[in-house]
Motif scaffolding. Sequence first.
Motif, PDB file in Angstrom:
ATOM      1  N   GLU A 120       0.816  -1.212   0.000  1.00  0.00           N
ATOM      2  CA  GLU A 120       0.000   0.000   0.000  1.00  0.00           C
ATOM      3  C   GLU A 120       0.857   1.274   0.000  1.00  0.00           C
ATOM      4  O   GLU A 120       0.371   2.350  -0.355  1.00  0.00           O
ATOM      5  N   ASP A 121       2.131   1.170   0.399  1.00  0.00           N
ATOM      6  CA  ASP A 121       3.015   2.338   0.415  1.00  0.00           C
ATOM      7  C   ASP A 121       3.931   2.404  -0.803  1.00  0.00           C
ATOM      8  O   ASP A 121       4.638   3.398  -0.992  1.00  0.00           O
ATOM      9  N   ARG A 122       3.938   1.368  -1.615  1.00  0.00           N
ATOM     10  CA  ARG A 122       4.964   1.222  -2.642  1.00  0.00           C
ATOM     11  C   ARG A 122       4.868   2.295  -3.725  1.00  0.00           C
ATOM     12  O   ARG A 122       5.879   2.862  -4.139  1.00  0.00           O
ATOM     13  N   ALA A 123       3.668   2.580  -4.181  1.00  0.00           N
ATOM     14  CA  ALA A 123       3.517   3.580  -5.240  1.00  0.00           C
ATOM     15  C   ALA A 123       4.024   4.937  -4.785  1.00  0.00           C
ATOM     16  O   ALA A 123       4.663   5.668  -5.548  1.00  0.00           O
ATOM     17  N   GLY A 124       3.765   5.286  -3.524  1.00  0.00           N
ATOM     18  CA  GLY A 124       4.243   6.551  -2.999  1.00  0.00           C
ATOM     19  C   GLY A 124       5.758   6.629  -2.954  1.00  0.00           C
ATOM     20  O   GLY A 124       6.353   7.662  -3.271  1.00  0.00           O
ATOM     21  N   VAL A 125       6.398   5.525  -2.553  1.00  0.00           N
ATOM     22  CA  VAL A 125       7.864   5.494  -2.503  1.00  0.00           C
ATOM     23  C   VAL A 125       8.445   5.605  -3.905  1.00  0.00           C
ATOM     24  O   VAL A 125       9.396   6.365  -4.151  1.00  0.00           O
ATOM     25  N   PHE A 126       7.886   4.852  -4.857  1.00  0.00           N
ATOM     26  CA  PHE A 126       8.369   4.915  -6.238  1.00  0.00           C
ATOM     27  C   PHE A 126       8.195   6.318  -6.810  1.00  0.00           C
ATOM     28  O   PHE A 126       9.069   6.819  -7.539  1.00  0.00           O
ATOM     29  N   ALA A 127       7.073   6.969  -6.501  1.00  0.00           N
ATOM     30  CA  ALA A 127       6.841   8.323  -6.999  1.00  0.00           C
ATOM     31  C   ALA A 127       7.887   9.286  -6.463  1.00  0.00           C
ATOM     32  O   ALA A 127       8.399  10.144  -7.194  1.00  0.00           O
ATOM     33  N   ALA A 128       8.222   9.153  -5.175  1.00  0.00           N
ATOM     34  CA  ALA A 128       9.224  10.036  -4.576  1.00  0.00           C
ATOM     35  C   ALA A 128      10.599   9.817  -5.204  1.00  0.00           C
ATOM     36  O   ALA A 128      11.337  10.780  -5.479  1.00  0.00           O
ATOM     37  N   ILE A 129      10.953   8.550  -5.451  1.00  0.00           N
ATOM     38  CA  ILE A 129      12.257   8.244  -6.051  1.00  0.00           C
ATOM     39  C   ILE A 129      12.339   8.799  -7.474  1.00  0.00           C
ATOM     40  O   ILE A 129      13.347   9.380  -7.890  1.00  0.00           O
ATOM     41  N   MET A 130      11.265   8.634  -8.254  1.00  0.00           N
ATOM     42  CA  MET A 130      11.250   9.172  -9.612  1.00  0.00           C
ATOM     43  C   MET A 130      11.294  10.696  -9.604  1.00  0.00           C
ATOM     44  O   MET A 130      11.920  11.320 -10.482  1.00  0.00           O
ATOM     45  N   ALA A 131      10.653  11.304  -8.614  1.00  0.00           N
ATOM     46  CA  ALA A 131      10.694  12.763  -8.502  1.00  0.00           C
ATOM     47  C   ALA A 131      12.110  13.242  -8.211  1.00  0.00           C
ATOM     48  O   ALA A 131      12.494  14.339  -8.641  1.00  0.00           O
ATOM     49  N   CYS A 132      12.895  12.435  -7.502  1.00  0.00           N
ATOM     50  CA  CYS A 132      14.288  12.806  -7.227  1.00  0.00           C
ATOM     51  C   CYS A 132      15.089  12.920  -8.518  1.00  0.00           C
ATOM     52  O   CYS A 132      15.919  13.826  -8.661  1.00  0.00           O
ATOM     53  N   ARG A 133      14.862  12.009  -9.462  1.00  0.00           N
ATOM     54  CA  ARG A 133      15.571  12.118 -10.738  1.00  0.00           C
ATOM     55  C   ARG A 133      15.147  13.373 -11.493  1.00  0.00           C
ATOM     56  O   ARG A 133      15.973  14.058 -12.096  1.00  0.00           O
ATOM     57  N   GLN A 134      13.846  13.674 -11.450  1.00  0.00           N
ATOM     58  CA  GLN A 134      13.376  14.893 -12.105  1.00  0.00           C
ATOM     59  C   GLN A 134      13.963  16.129 -11.441  1.00  0.00           C
ATOM     60  O   GLN A 134      14.280  17.116 -12.115  1.00  0.00           O
ATOM     61  N   ALA A 135      14.139  16.070 -10.120  1.00  0.00           N
ATOM     62  CA  ALA A 135      14.770  17.192  -9.422  1.00  0.00           C
ATOM     63  C   ALA A 135      16.211  17.365  -9.897  1.00  0.00           C
ATOM     64  O   ALA A 135      16.697  18.495 -10.045  1.00  0.00           O
ATOM     65  N   GLY A 136      16.900  16.242 -10.152  1.00  0.00           N
ATOM     66  CA  GLY A 136      18.250  16.308 -10.695  1.00  0.00           C
ATOM     67  C   GLY A 136      18.271  16.953 -12.062  1.00  0.00           C
ATOM     68  O   GLY A 136      19.161  17.761 -12.377  1.00  0.00           O
ATOM     69  N   LEU A 137      17.295  16.613 -12.890  1.00  0.00           N
ATOM     70  CA  LEU A 137      17.198  17.241 -14.210  1.00  0.00           C
ATOM     71  C   LEU A 137      16.944  18.738 -14.105  1.00  0.00           C
ATOM     72  O   LEU A 137      17.363  19.522 -14.968  1.00  0.00           O
ATOM     73  N   LEU A 138      16.239  19.129 -13.058  1.00  0.00           N
ATOM     74  CA  LEU A 138      15.927  20.540 -12.859  1.00  0.00           C
ATOM     75  C   LEU A 138      17.129  21.305 -12.312  1.00  0.00           C
ATOM     76  O   LEU A 138      17.396  22.445 -12.707  1.00  0.00           O
ATOM     77  N   VAL A 139      17.884  20.664 -11.405  1.00  0.00           N
ATOM     78  CA  VAL A 139      19.033  21.310 -10.773  1.00  0.00           C
ATOM     79  C   VAL A 139      20.243  21.313 -11.706  1.00  0.00           C
ATOM     80  O   VAL A 139      21.074  22.226 -11.665  1.00  0.00           O
ATOM     81  N   GLY A 140      20.362  20.294 -12.552  1.00  0.00           N
ATOM     82  CA  GLY A 140      21.529  20.135 -13.404  1.00  0.00           C
ATOM     83  C   GLY A 140      21.928  21.366 -14.197  1.00  0.00           C
ATOM     84  O   GLY A 140      23.108  21.759 -14.186  1.00  0.00           O
ATOM     85  N   PRO A 141      20.983  22.024 -14.895  1.00  0.00           N
ATOM     86  CA  PRO A 141      21.371  23.218 -15.665  1.00  0.00           C
ATOM     87  C   PRO A 141      22.007  24.316 -14.820  1.00  0.00           C
ATOM     88  O   PRO A 141      22.811  25.105 -15.333  1.00  0.00           O
ATOM     89  N   ALA A 142      21.668  24.376 -13.513  1.00  0.00           N
ATOM     90  CA  ALA A 142      22.285  25.396 -12.656  1.00  0.00           C
ATOM     91  C   ALA A 142      23.785  25.155 -12.513  1.00  0.00           C
ATOM     92  O   ALA A 142      24.578  26.106 -12.431  1.00  0.00           O
ATOM     93  N   PHE A 143      24.202  23.895 -12.486  1.00  0.00           N
ATOM     94  CA  PHE A 143      25.633  23.600 -12.397  1.00  0.00           C
ATOM     95  C   PHE A 143      26.365  24.029 -13.670  1.00  0.00           C
ATOM     96  O   PHE A 143      27.547  24.373 -13.625  1.00  0.00           O
ATOM     97  N   ASN A 144      25.659  23.971 -14.783  1.00  0.00           N
ATOM     98  CA  ASN A 144      26.292  24.394 -16.038  1.00  0.00           C
ATOM     99  C   ASN A 144      26.671  25.877 -16.038  1.00  0.00           C
ATOM    100  O   ASN A 144      27.537  26.304 -16.812  1.00  0.00           O
ATOM    101  N   LEU A 145      26.033  26.661 -15.165  1.00  0.00           N
ATOM    102  CA  LEU A 145      26.332  28.087 -15.114  1.00  0.00           C
ATOM    103  C   LEU A 145      27.788  28.343 -14.719  1.00  0.00           C
ATOM    104  O   LEU A 145      28.419  29.279 -15.206  1.00  0.00           O
ATOM    105  N   PHE A 146      28.316  27.485 -13.786  1.00  0.00           N
ATOM    106  CA  PHE A 146      29.718  27.682 -13.419  1.00  0.00           C
ATOM    107  C   PHE A 146      30.646  26.730 -14.163  1.00  0.00           C
ATOM    108  O   PHE A 146      31.832  27.035 -14.353  1.00  0.00           O
ATOM    109  N   LEU A 147      30.141  25.588 -14.623  1.00  0.00           N
ATOM    110  CA  LEU A 147      30.987  24.668 -15.377  1.00  0.00           C
ATOM    111  C   LEU A 147      31.421  25.284 -16.705  1.00  0.00           C
ATOM    112  O   LEU A 147      32.531  25.028 -17.186  1.00  0.00           O
ATOM    113  N   ARG A 148      30.569  26.109 -17.285  1.00  0.00           N
ATOM    114  CA  ARG A 148      30.916  26.705 -18.577  1.00  0.00           C
ATOM    115  C   ARG A 148      31.992  27.783 -18.442  1.00  0.00           C
ATOM    116  O   ARG A 148      32.577  28.219 -19.443  1.00  0.00           O
TER     117      ARG A 148
END
Length: 476
Positions: free
Chosen positions: A129-157
Amino acid sequence: MDNHQKRNLTFYTIGLIFMLSGIEYAVILPTIWRYLQILEAPPYFLGLGLSAFSLSGLLTGPLFGLWSDRSKTTKSIILFSNLFEIAGNFMYFIGYSKWLLLCSRLVAGVGAGAGSSIFGFLTRSTRPEDRAGVFAAIMACRQAGLLVGPAFNLFLRLCDFKLGPFVVNKYTSPGIFMCLLWVLLQFVVLALYWDVPPISSEGGVVMVEMKQAQDEEEEVLLMGSNEDPVHTYRAVNTDQLETSASSELQLVHVASSVSDPYKTFCSSRELLREEVVVLLTAQFITLFNQTALETMVTPLTQRHFSFGELGNSLMYSLCGVEVILGFFFVRWLSRKVADRAVLAVGLVICCTACIWCLIFLCNPRGGYGWELSAFIIGVFLQLLGLPFVAVSQVSLFSKITAEKTQGFSQGVRRSVGGLATILGPLWAGGLTENLYIMLGMMLGLLIMITIMTMLSYDRLTEPRAVQCAQSSDSGG
């Protein structure tokens, strides 16, 4: 520290792993094309480089899954797989030739194969009964990485210096940056990750649960032919404990050796069940359509709306925010609605989005303002349906497949997704000027999986007892 605290820290570490995978994608994708051009690579190397990562993950996922199923551990697998991420990103940083760059993505993709072991661990460590919620949170973490990633490019460039014999610039810096992040992750995993016992084994019921997923012959072997089966699992007096435990362990050892070939047969046979095929098809179509749209959207915005780097970055950031909010909404919804209902709603939204795009984007009319509005609505609907389908099909898949072989099953599921991420860009890449054909194919696939889901709706539910062979219920 009790198992509950260890489990929570382990879940946070897994979220960090998925966030790093999203950051890696976000910092490497914007620069890899120009990097290849500097290394005098032909245009097709871009497709090869992007597909190489998915290909190695596709091949190694089931192997890592089998490893975790047999060892019942994932910490050592994660530590081992991260070595490939470290090596692959360091090779990307060196980048002496286009072939080394291609090999770097191939090596780094091996590390992504450990995701099958992680999903197997999450399945064993969460209640249904808790599994879908856990999977959703884990998948959201990857999306958060996709969102944060471009900010690192600001200094990497802005990087422009030498590190020994190596040049650090805006093209090589993503490699050494991700290499360092994966090295730091090794220490985090060592400190905060535990192979906690499965939820089902807590409370001292391991011996009772060994009866699950066994046929009649194995049950007879475990219980004995002329004795009351209750005595096998009944609490014993202190003076009887040593003798009873020794005899039970011997019986379990014999039963385990007999059941190994049977479990191997069942784990492969269960992947052919109707409901499993439906969910694997949903996995393929979802990722195929998603990667095809990602490939199509940048040329489309350039052609119709003259979006540059800033406009596309802003668009991707807003898309990331929507997807993250969508995952958390599905996490809340999954506690109140069955997974199969969430899947059905997601498929309806995806079909609606594809129809909208076919009508309003293939032959846009009405001026810049209307065309941009139609494009925004189409993208919004596409992203709205993604969390519904993604979370529900992963959660359902974990519930209708055997828990003891979750690593292998999740590896197969992720391999199917990896194949989709390879074929999706290839399909869309040559059809950016023929959107009717591209979107028509995508809509046809969505209609097909929707019909399959409707016909198999009654089967898309968690069984009362997950067993390898359903016939054993009727036989017992």
